[in-house]
Design a protein around this motif. Structure first.
Motif, mmCIF file in Angstrom:
data_model
loop_
_atom_site.group_PDB
_atom_site.id
_atom_site.type_symbol
_atom_site.label_atom_id
_atom_site.label_comp_id
_atom_site.label_asym_id
_atom_site.label_seq_id
_atom_site.Cartn_x
_atom_site.Cartn_y
_atom_site.Cartn_z
ATOM 1 N N ARG A 7 9.516 3.658 -6.531
ATOM 2 C CA ARG A 7 10.682 3.907 -5.139
ATOM 3 C C ARG A 7 11.853 4.581 -6.142
ATOM 4 N N THR A 47 5.265 12.227 -2.017
ATOM 5 C CA THR A 47 6.441 11.365 -1.372
ATOM 6 C C THR A 47 7.593 12.487 -1.468
ATOM 7 N N SER A 85 13.307 5.755 2.427
ATOM 8 C CA SER A 85 12.170 4.118 3.479
ATOM 9 C C SER A 85 11.978 4.950 4.801
ATOM 10 N N GLU A 88 8.322 7.058 4.597
ATOM 11 C CA GLU A 88 7.640 6.382 4.190
ATOM 12 C C GLU A 88 6.895 5.451 5.463
ATOM 13 N N ILE A 95 1.406 2.372 4.155
ATOM 14 C CA ILE A 95 2.725 1.487 3.656
ATOM 15 C C ILE A 95 3.292 0.283 4.872
ATOM 16 N N ASN A 97 6.356 -1.165 6.913
ATOM 17 C CA ASN A 97 7.196 -1.814 7.230
ATOM 18 C C ASN A 97 8.375 -1.975 6.342
ATOM 19 N N SER A 100 8.773 -1.708 2.837
ATOM 20 C CA SER A 100 9.013 -0.485 2.341
ATOM 21 C C SER A 100 11.270 -0.575 3.080
ATOM 22 N N GLU A 103 12.033 -2.998 -0.064
ATOM 23 C CA GLU A 103 12.203 -2.310 -1.048
ATOM 24 C C GLU A 103 13.709 -1.262 -1.041
#
Length: 140
Positions: A7, A47, A85, A88, A95, A97, A100, A103
């Motif tokens: 990420r 991504t 984010s 994602e 993933i 929430n 995400s 992170e």
């Protein structure tokens, strides 16, 4: 490389995309020439391209949660974190929430200003709240 590191690299790639205006394949190829993300290569590639292909939709959704603020005034690194984010949350069913958001906040603590983590957390929290209240209809 673990997902957290992936990420971070993804945010750096998005920042580079936004600032340099280089072609996405060039950015990604340069990254892969000097880095081996191991098992996270697919995540980074999928991504990165997913965000680039959907950047206008993602930015339109981000704008919905900005209160008295213009998206062009957001620091480029913060915008990269938020875009990652949002992608994602909106497009990745596998993933959670909360992962995400957490992170994104941690990346902001590491790479941005003192106020950025709470700013980013607020925007992402509003998105998830709307999602939870409206089910799968992200347009509400």
């Amino acid at each position: 490389m673990n997902r957290t590191q992936a990420r971070e690299w993804l945010v750096k790639l998005l920042y580079q995309f936004d600032v340099s205006k280089s072609e996405p394949p060039d950015i990604l190829n340069r990254f892969f020439e000097s880095n081996d993300p191991e098992e996270e290569k697919d995540y980074i590639e999928k991504t990165f391209y997913g965000i680039v292909e959907n950047v206008n939709n993602i930015d339109d959704r981000i704008k919905k949660y900005l209160k008295n603020w213009d998206i062009n005034r957001i620091a480029k690194i913060d915008l990269a974190i938020i875009r990652c984010s949002f992608y994602e949350i909106l497009y990745c069913d596998d993933i959670p929430n909360s992962v995400s958001i957490n992170e994104a906040v941690e990346i902001a603590k590491k790479y941005s200003t003192e106020k950025s983590p709470s700013f980013i957390n607020g925007i992402l929290g509003s998105l998830v709240k709307d999602f939870n209240n409206n089910g799968d209809n992200y347009d509400n």
